[in-house]
Design an enzyme around this catalytic site. Sequence first.
Site, PDB file in Angstrom:
ATOM      1  N   HIS A   1       6.865  -8.640   4.093  1.00  0.00           N
ATOM      2  CA  HIS A   1       5.467  -8.242   3.997  1.00  0.00           C
ATOM      3  C   HIS A   1       4.771  -9.208   3.046  1.00  0.00           C
ATOM      4  O   HIS A   1       4.880  -9.083   1.822  1.00  0.00           O
ATOM      5  CB  HIS A   1       5.436  -6.808   3.461  1.00  0.00           C
ATOM      6  CG  HIS A   1       4.127  -6.125   3.640  1.00  0.00           C
ATOM      7  ND1 HIS A   1       3.722  -5.613   4.848  1.00  0.00           N
ATOM      8  CD2 HIS A   1       3.103  -5.884   2.776  1.00  0.00           C
ATOM      9  CE1 HIS A   1       2.532  -5.062   4.717  1.00  0.00           C
ATOM     10  NE2 HIS A   1       2.133  -5.224   3.469  1.00  0.00           N
TER      11      HIS A   1
ATOM     12  N   HIS B   1       0.805  -1.231   0.000  1.00  0.00           N
ATOM     13  CA  HIS B   1       0.000   0.000   0.000  1.00  0.00           C
ATOM     14  C   HIS B   1       0.837   1.280   0.000  1.00  0.00           C
ATOM     15  O   HIS B   1       0.274   2.383   0.012  1.00  0.00           O
ATOM     16  CB  HIS B   1      -0.943   0.014   1.201  1.00  0.00           C
ATOM     17  CG  HIS B   1      -2.034  -1.006   1.088  1.00  0.00           C
ATOM     18  ND1 HIS B   1      -2.836  -1.103  -0.026  1.00  0.00           N
ATOM     19  CD2 HIS B   1      -2.444  -1.995   1.923  1.00  0.00           C
ATOM     20  CE1 HIS B   1      -3.696  -2.096   0.142  1.00  0.00           C
ATOM     21  NE2 HIS B   1      -3.478  -2.665   1.316  1.00  0.00           N
TER      22      HIS B   1
END
Length: 258
Positions: A148, A68
Amino acid sequence: MTLNVLFLGDIVGRPGRRAVALFLEQNREDFDLIIANAENASGGLGLTPKNARQLKNLGIDVLTSGNHIWKYREIYDFLDTHTWLIRPLNYPNAPGQGYTIVNTPKSRALIISLQGRTYMEPIDCPFQCVDNLLKNLDFNGPILVDFHAEASSEKRAMGVFLTKRASAVLGTHTHIQTNDAQILDDFTGYIADAGMCGPKDSVLGMNKEIVLERFLFKRPVKFKLADGPLQINGVRVKIDLSSNRCVDISTVQRIFSK
Ligand SMILES: [Fe+2]
Ligand SMILES: [Fe+2]
């Protein structure tokens, strides 16, 4: 000598920033190095330069990120000019850097941000990218990796892949803290996911009624951050500086009424 590291899971929106501020007000001095994943710190999705600076000013040394991070265009230039904010190393031709070297009061440390590919964007191979980096960088000191990723299998595989090469491989992205904090092969601290700093009474930080609506009716609805009590999720990692080996890893949770 031991390096005491705090690694905080995804900070979600204003509630997450508030929780981190409250936690660090009391605990900043316990740590030599503080790392936090900030990919959701602005509005629950993405990161603005203003919020990045605010988090840095709370005492966080390095901000890592993930899928993001690309939401706000202003962050592109900011990534190029601020080495304490990193994006996943394995994005092709991206602004900014996928790693950074910081000075702590006790030693230098290398922090790397990587992103998985299972159930995520098919970016470059995180395994090959980190392997190339570690071969070319020739860094001697503690190495901490934020992986991640979505799939626990891919995270576990990265932990295994970097065993005895990294001091810690710490997962983010799912916002759910896992119960597998451990030291791999007596060297590499590992957890599949550090969890989330944000609204506790929520689904991954978002308003639970809205998320339910999405699951129940399959019609598009706009996500909203949840209100109410705040939580801190992260891990505490201790690294022996003579060997760069993790000697202790434990999860951190804290709840604030608001
Ligand atoms: Fe996230
Ligand atoms: Fe993410």
